[in-house]
Design a protein around this motif. Structure first.
Motif, mmCIF file in Angstrom:
data_model
loop_
_atom_site.group_PDB
_atom_site.id
_atom_site.type_symbol
_atom_site.label_atom_id
_atom_site.label_comp_id
_atom_site.label_asym_id
_atom_site.label_seq_id
_atom_site.Cartn_x
_atom_site.Cartn_y
_atom_site.Cartn_z
ATOM 1 N N PHE A 246 65.372 71.068 -41.310
ATOM 2 C CA PHE A 246 65.570 70.311 -40.084
ATOM 3 C C PHE A 246 64.951 71.085 -38.927
ATOM 4 O O PHE A 246 65.022 72.322 -38.891
ATOM 5 N N MET A 247 64.327 70.376 -37.991
ATOM 6 C CA MET A 247 63.804 70.997 -36.782
ATOM 7 C C MET A 247 64.236 70.196 -35.566
ATOM 8 O O MET A 247 64.149 68.969 -35.545
ATOM 9 N N ARG A 248 64.708 70.911 -34.539
ATOM 10 C CA ARG A 248 65.076 70.289 -33.271
ATOM 11 C C ARG A 248 64.673 71.236 -32.149
ATOM 12 O O ARG A 248 64.990 72.425 -32.181
ATOM 13 N N ASN A 249 63.936 70.718 -31.174
ATOM 14 C CA ASN A 249 63.485 71.521 -30.028
ATOM 15 C C ASN A 249 62.752 72.784 -30.462
ATOM 16 O O ASN A 249 62.911 73.854 -29.854
ATOM 17 N N GLY A 250 61.965 72.672 -31.516
ATOM 18 C CA GLY A 250 61.171 73.800 -31.977
ATOM 19 C C GLY A 250 61.917 74.799 -32.826
ATOM 20 O O GLY A 250 61.312 75.734 -33.360
ATOM 21 N N GLU A 251 63.238 74.650 -32.983
ATOM 22 C CA GLU A 251 64.035 75.542 -33.825
ATOM 23 C C GLU A 251 64.103 74.960 -35.230
ATOM 24 O O GLU A 251 64.483 73.802 -35.408
ATOM 25 N N VAL A 252 63.740 75.773 -36.211
ATOM 26 C CA VAL A 252 63.594 75.315 -37.588
ATOM 27 C C VAL A 252 64.679 75.930 -38.463
ATOM 28 O O VAL A 252 64.923 77.142 -38.398
ATOM 29 N N PHE A 253 65.308 75.101 -39.282
ATOM 30 C CA PHE A 253 66.347 75.550 -40.209
ATOM 31 C C PHE A 253 66.006 75.020 -41.601
ATOM 32 O O PHE A 253 65.678 73.841 -41.762
ATOM 33 N N THR A 254 66.099 75.889 -42.605
ATOM 34 C CA THR A 254 65.728 75.448 -43.955
ATOM 35 C C THR A 254 66.626 76.096 -44.987
ATOM 36 O O THR A 254 67.158 77.201 -44.774
ATOM 37 N N THR A 255 66.806 75.412 -46.102
ATOM 38 C CA THR A 255 67.636 75.928 -47.185
ATOM 39 C C THR A 255 67.228 75.267 -48.485
ATOM 40 O O THR A 255 66.592 74.211 -48.483
ATOM 41 N N ARG A 256 67.601 75.891 -49.591
ATOM 42 C CA ARG A 256 67.363 75.290 -50.899
ATOM 43 C C ARG A 256 68.609 74.514 -51.287
ATOM 44 O O ARG A 256 69.695 75.071 -51.402
ATOM 45 N N ILE A 257 68.427 73.212 -51.482
ATOM 46 C CA ILE A 257 69.545 72.363 -51.890
ATOM 47 C C ILE A 257 69.420 72.020 -53.364
ATOM 48 O O ILE A 257 68.339 72.073 -53.943
ATOM 49 N N THR A 258 70.555 71.703 -53.977
ATOM 50 C CA THR A 258 70.581 71.135 -55.324
ATOM 51 C C THR A 258 70.868 69.653 -55.187
ATOM 52 O O THR A 258 71.791 69.256 -54.469
ATOM 53 N N GLU A 259 70.076 68.848 -55.852
ATOM 54 C CA GLU A 259 70.185 67.407 -55.689
ATOM 55 C C GLU A 259 71.331 66.826 -56.507
ATOM 56 O O GLU A 259 71.642 67.308 -57.589
ATOM 57 N N GLU A 260 71.952 65.782 -55.956
ATOM 58 C CA GLU A 260 73.007 65.047 -56.650
ATOM 59 C C GLU A 260 72.346 64.007 -57.546
ATOM 60 O O GLU A 260 71.796 63.015 -57.064
ATOM 61 N N GLU A 261 72.369 64.221 -58.851
ATOM 62 C CA GLU A 261 71.571 63.409 -59.761
ATOM 63 C C GLU A 261 72.183 62.039 -60.026
ATOM 64 O O GLU A 261 73.390 61.890 -60.147
ATOM 65 N N GLU A 262 71.294 61.036 -60.099
ATOM 66 C CA GLU A 262 71.650 59.712 -60.575
ATOM 67 C C GLU A 262 71.080 59.536 -61.982
ATOM 68 O O GLU A 262 70.297 60.353 -62.447
ATOM 69 N N ASP A 263 71.454 58.460 -62.644
ATOM 70 C CA ASP A 263 70.893 58.182 -63.960
ATOM 71 C C ASP A 263 69.413 57.829 -63.821
ATOM 72 O O ASP A 263 69.050 56.911 -63.070
ATOM 73 N N ALA A 264 68.582 58.554 -64.537
ATOM 74 C CA ALA A 264 67.149 58.300 -64.482
ATOM 75 C C ALA A 264 66.776 57.156 -65.420
ATOM 76 O O ALA A 264 67.515 56.810 -66.345
ATOM 77 N N VAL A 265 65.609 56.583 -65.189
ATOM 78 C CA VAL A 265 65.031 55.615 -66.118
ATOM 79 C C VAL A 265 64.193 56.395 -67.126
ATOM 80 O O VAL A 265 63.310 57.165 -66.740
ATOM 81 N N LEU A 266 64.458 56.239 -68.396
ATOM 82 C CA LEU A 266 63.757 56.994 -69.425
ATOM 83 C C LEU A 266 62.402 56.357 -69.724
ATOM 84 O O LEU A 266 62.220 55.147 -69.598
ATOM 85 N N LEU A 267 61.463 57.205 -70.136
ATOM 86 C CA LEU A 267 60.113 56.730 -70.416
ATOM 87 C C LEU A 267 60.115 55.586 -71.420
ATOM 88 O O LEU A 267 59.361 54.613 -71.292
ATOM 89 N N GLY A 268 60.972 55.682 -72.449
ATOM 90 C CA GLY A 268 61.025 54.638 -73.462
ATOM 91 C C GLY A 268 61.353 53.270 -72.903
ATOM 92 O O GLY A 268 60.978 52.243 -73.492
ATOM 93 N N LYS A 269 62.033 53.223 -71.746
ATOM 94 C CA LYS A 269 62.434 51.945 -71.159
ATOM 95 C C LYS A 269 61.279 51.220 -70.478
ATOM 96 O O LYS A 269 61.376 50.018 -70.215
ATOM 97 N N VAL A 270 60.204 51.929 -70.158
ATOM 98 C CA VAL A 270 59.089 51.282 -69.449
ATOM 99 C C VAL A 270 57.929 50.941 -70.380
ATOM 100 O O VAL A 270 56.946 50.337 -69.951
ATOM 101 N N LEU A 271 58.037 51.325 -71.651
ATOM 102 C CA LEU A 271 56.914 51.125 -72.569
ATOM 103 C C LEU A 271 56.831 49.689 -73.077
ATOM 104 O O LEU A 271 57.836 49.040 -73.347
ATOM 105 N N GLN A 272 55.587 49.216 -73.203
ATOM 106 C CA GLN A 272 55.315 47.936 -73.831
ATOM 107 C C GLN A 272 55.137 48.144 -75.336
ATOM 108 O O GLN A 272 54.971 49.271 -75.796
ATOM 109 N N SER A 273 55.156 47.065 -76.091
ATOM 110 C CA SER A 273 54.984 47.138 -77.545
ATOM 111 C C SER A 273 53.731 46.398 -77.973
ATOM 112 O O SER A 273 53.343 45.392 -77.360
ATOM 113 N N ASP A 274 53.105 46.931 -79.046
ATOM 114 C CA ASP A 274 51.960 46.265 -79.672
ATOM 115 C C ASP A 274 50.871 45.934 -78.649
ATOM 116 O O ASP A 274 50.434 44.797 -78.515
#
Length: 406
Positions: A246-274
């Motif tokens: 985040f930056m406000r008035n030229g002052e910068v603040f940063t950190t390493r966050i860990t993301e709150e995961e949701e259910d991903a879409v798996l590759l197999g779900k997007v594949l077509q057949s034949d």
């Protein structure tokens, strides 16, 4: 406040599609898409095929397909949201100018076109997208390029949030990490509300990015400042930006966050057949793919005569169905390590992914790039350049609430 949008470096319309899926009244008043060195502007034509063209304030539609560097920014219609996925380049300042603005970036560097648009039109809000390495470039002056961007936005009266988002952790079908930048004018009601929030609150819970992409945990916050002299930032600034800040008035603040995961879409779900026969791999071609994807140790000699061993580890071959897809590049479907190779669900033979599957990995509608007769190679190229559309919709949900409060 009207929900009006200007989309720069529009590609085939990922930002616009992501906002329009909300059905909440977003209106794109102008866009720009131009691919250098291309006789046929396939991405621009695909965009127009879906959405129609846009007139500038002179009533011209031809400018949407021109080099943005040649466009008079004052002719762009007024808008309250400026968006764009601009290339990661060397943002160093070429030289100072006698003008009041003080600087001019290196020719062809597209960040300066965004800055010029902000100067001319003064959008209240901005969302920009770039590769994750933007925060660390260039290697010899880590953080300088992003520091220049922050300094420019600060100079123009914007506060800024940023996050590196792995789309697969927020419900998409691709492990694609991109830096998203959200900027807002200090004259907005939103800015007035954020003035009472601490950097920790903004990054972890109350900010735009935290609400769009929930945070699981927060690391130690480090801080710095960006100088008002952008030339000085270009020459001297160095800082280790983390994946959230985040930056406000030229002052910068940063950190390493860990993301709150949701259910991903798996590759197999997007594949077509034949699928069509020309996507399948066999014979000598299959052997080449096996070699490219495998581990290697190759003796090499550098330009100065130094001998060394080039080594690289194996890449999953074929790509597993039970994970989201890997990051897709513009070279997708060509013979290289980064292209996806999958087992067809119907035939169980190894093959390349289809253009439709590439569109699904990015969250576009099926056959989005088929309009206008776009060649298959360009369909892959455009998807490799695109953003993950559902990430824009997530941010749009937050923007809807912000604009309503304005």
């Amino acid at each position: 406040m009207k929900k009006t949008v200007c989309e720069l470096f529009a590609g085939v319309g990922g930002f616009r599609l992501g906002l329009e899926r909300l059905n909440s009244g977003w209106e794109t008043v102008w866009f720009s898409q131009w691919e250098p060195g291309k006789k046929v502007q396939w991405a621009h034509d695909c965009y127009v095929a879906h959405f129609g063209d846009s007139k500038d304030l002179n009533g011209e539609t031809s400018t949407t397909g021109n080099d943005i560097g040649t466009v008079d920014k004052k002719t762009i219609p007024d808008h309250n949201l400026l968006v764009g996925g601009f290339p990661c380049q060397d943002y160093s300042v070429a030289h100072t100018l006698a003008s009041s603005r003080g600087i001019e970036g290196k020719k062809g560097v597209l960040w300066w076109q965004i800055r010029d648009t902000l100067i001319a039109k003064g959008a209240s809000f901005c969302i920009f997208e770039n590769v994750d390495r933007l925060l660390k470039s260039p290697a010899k002056q880590r953080g300088r390029d992003f520091g220049i961007i922050l300094a420019c936005l600060n100079e123009l009266g914007y506060a800024v949030e940023w996050r590196v988002v792995n789309a697969a952790l927020y419900g998409a079908a691709q492990r694609r990490r991109r830096t998203f930048i959200f900027a807002y004018k200090d004259t907005t009601k939103y800015s007035a509300e954020m003035k009472y929030k601490t950097p920790e609150q903004i990054i972890e819970t109350d900010g735009f990015m935290a609400k769009a992409f929930p945070v699981k945990s927060l690391g130690e916050i480090t801080s710095t400042s960006v100088d008002e002299d952008i030339v000085k930032v270009s020459d001297e600034f160095k800082f280790s930006f983390e994946n959230a800040g985040f930056m406000r008035n030229g002052e910068v603040f940063t950190t390493r966050i860990t993301e709150e995961e949701e259910d991903a879409v798996l590759l197999g779900k997007v594949l077509q057949s034949d699928v069509d026969e020309h996507y399948y791999l066999s014979g000598d071609v299959l052997s080449k793919w096996e070699y490219l994807k495998g581990a290697k140790k190759i003796p090499r000699t550098s330009a100065n005569g130094h001998e060394y061993i080039f080594s690289e580890g194996p890449v999953a071959f074929p790509d597993p169905w039970d994970r989201p897809g890997r990051t897709m590049l513009t070279s997708e479907s060509t013979l290289n390590r980064s292209s996806h190779v999958v087992e067809d669900p119907g035939t169980h033979r190894l093959r390349l992914i289809t253009p439709v599957e590439a569109e699904r990995l990015q969250g576009f509608d099926d056959n989005w790039t088929a309009l206008g007769g776009m060649p298959e190679r360009m369909r892959y190229f455009c998807m490799g350049n695109a953003l993950v559309v559902p990430m824009i919709t997530k941010m749009g949900n937050q923007l809807d609430q912000i604009i309503e409060n304005e």
